[in-house]
Structure formats: structure tokens, C-alpha cells
Design an enzyme around this catalytic site. Structure first.
Site, short mmCIF file in Angstrom:
data_model
loop_
_atom_site.label_atom_id
_atom_site.label_comp_id
_atom_site.label_asym_id
_atom_site.label_seq_id
_atom_site.Cartn_x
_atom_site.Cartn_y
_atom_site.Cartn_z
CG ASP A 198 -0.33 0.25 2.53
OD1 ASP A 198 0.93 0.34 2.60
OD2 ASP A 198 -1.06 0.38 3.52
CB CYS B 48 0.87 -2.21 4.82
SG CYS B 48 0.69 -3.06 6.40
CB THR C 97 2.56 -1.84 11.08
OG1 THR C 97 1.30 -2.41 10.67
CG2 THR C 97 2.37 -0.45 11.66
N GLY C 98 3.06 -3.66 8.34
CA GLY C 98 3.08 -5.06 7.91
C GLY C 98 1.94 -5.85 8.51
CB ILE C 99 -0.16 -5.33 11.51
CG1 ILE C 99 1.04 -5.28 12.47
CG2 ILE C 99 -1.34 -6.05 12.18
CD1 ILE C 99 0.83 -4.35 13.67
CG HIS D 77 11.19 -23.75 12.82
ND1 HIS D 77 11.34 -23.61 14.17
CD2 HIS D 77 12.36 -24.28 12.37
CE1 HIS D 77 12.54 -24.04 14.53
NE2 HIS D 77 13.18 -24.43 13.45
CG HIS E 204 9.52 -27.60 11.76
ND1 HIS E 204 9.30 -26.97 12.95
CD2 HIS E 204 10.82 -27.95 11.74
CE1 HIS E 204 10.43 -26.92 13.63
NE2 HIS E 204 11.37 -27.51 12.92
#
Length: 150
Positions: free
Chosen positions: A9, A66, A68-70, A99, A134
Site C-alpha cells: 500500500d 504496508c 506496519t506489515g500487520i 519452521h 514442522h
């Protein structure tokens, strides 16, 4: 040649352009789905575009950015088969691949600088999924996904 889908974004636009250069220098094909400026746009649109390219096999993996990436990682993870990992350092990036076999890397353009971002991307690209115990855990995640998508 490895193919990576890349999207951001407005909050991640500048970092995305720097990552494109980094990937090109590593001879990696980039599928840039936008955005193309720092004008305000909605991160779910770009998280979805990247995630669908990865999920459909049109890209080997993806990177989303973005502020924050969140938000963009949450959006990408709504697409079945996507394991988007939000990371802030190289150790997390390596673990995300080794992992969790993360097929999408999420970064925050307002959280990390270009130098650290390139280190993170390199660590993620250079890591290899370990499988074994994993994989059993990823299989459980896939079962959860199936249960809620049907």
C-alpha cells in the site's frame, strides 16, 4: 528463475521499490502488483493480489509491505494456502521459512529501514524449510483451514 509477487500500500511503497531493486540484483523475477505511488490505497487489495498469485502457483512466493506489515499480512493470510509471516529481523525471517515454510513475507515500511529489509529478505530467501515435525504442524494448520473454508 525464481518468481516473487510483490505488493504494497502507500505506507510500504518506498520500501517496496527498494526491495524490487534488491530482488532484481539477485536475478529474481518480480511480479509487482502495485501500488505505484504513495497516494493512499487500501492494503487488503494488494495483500490479496500477492497471495492469490502465490496460492495459484503463478509466483513461487510473495512479499507484502504496508506501514506496519500487520494489516497486509492479515489480508494475505485470508487466502487459503497462504502462510504470511510478519517479521522484523533476520532471525524471524529464517525461522519463518525453516519452521513455518512461510510463502509470503510481510514487512512494515514505517518500521524497518531499507538495509534491514534487504537483510530480512535475503535471510528468508536463503533459508530452507526443514520439514519433519514442522510439516506435521503445517498439516494441522491446513486441516484448520479446510474446516473453516468448507
Amino acid at each position: 528463475m525464481m518468481k516473487i509477487a510483490l505488493g504494497s500500500d502507500h505506507g510500504g511503497y518506498q520500501l517496496k521499490t527498494e526491495i524490487v531493486d534488491f530482488l532484481n540484483n539477485r536475478s529474481i523475477e518480480v511480479l509487482d502488483v502495485g501500488t505505484d505511488s504513495d497516494a493512499s490505497v487500501d492494503y487488503p487489495d494488494f495483500g490479496e493480489k500477492v497471495a492469490r498469485l502465490v496460492a495459484n502457483g503463478d509466483a513461487d512466493s510473495g512479499i507484502v509491505v504496508c506501514g506496519t506489515g500487520i494489516g497486509i499480512s492479515i489480508a494475505a493470510n485470508k487466502i487459503p494456502g497462504i502462510r504470511a509471516a510478519l517479521v522484523t529481523d533476520s532471525f524471524m525471517a529464517r525461522m519463518a521459512k525453516e519452521h513455518n515454510n512461510a510463502n509470503v513475507l510481510a514487512l512494515g515500511g514505517r518500521v524497518i529501514d531499507q538495509s534491514r529489509a534487504c537483510e530480512i529478505v535475503a535471510a528468508w530467501l536463503d533459508a530452507t524449510f526443514e520439514g519433519g515435525r514442522h510439516q506435521l504442524r503445517l498439516d494441522k494448520i491446513a486441516q484448520l483451514e479446510k474446516a473453516f473454508c468448507n
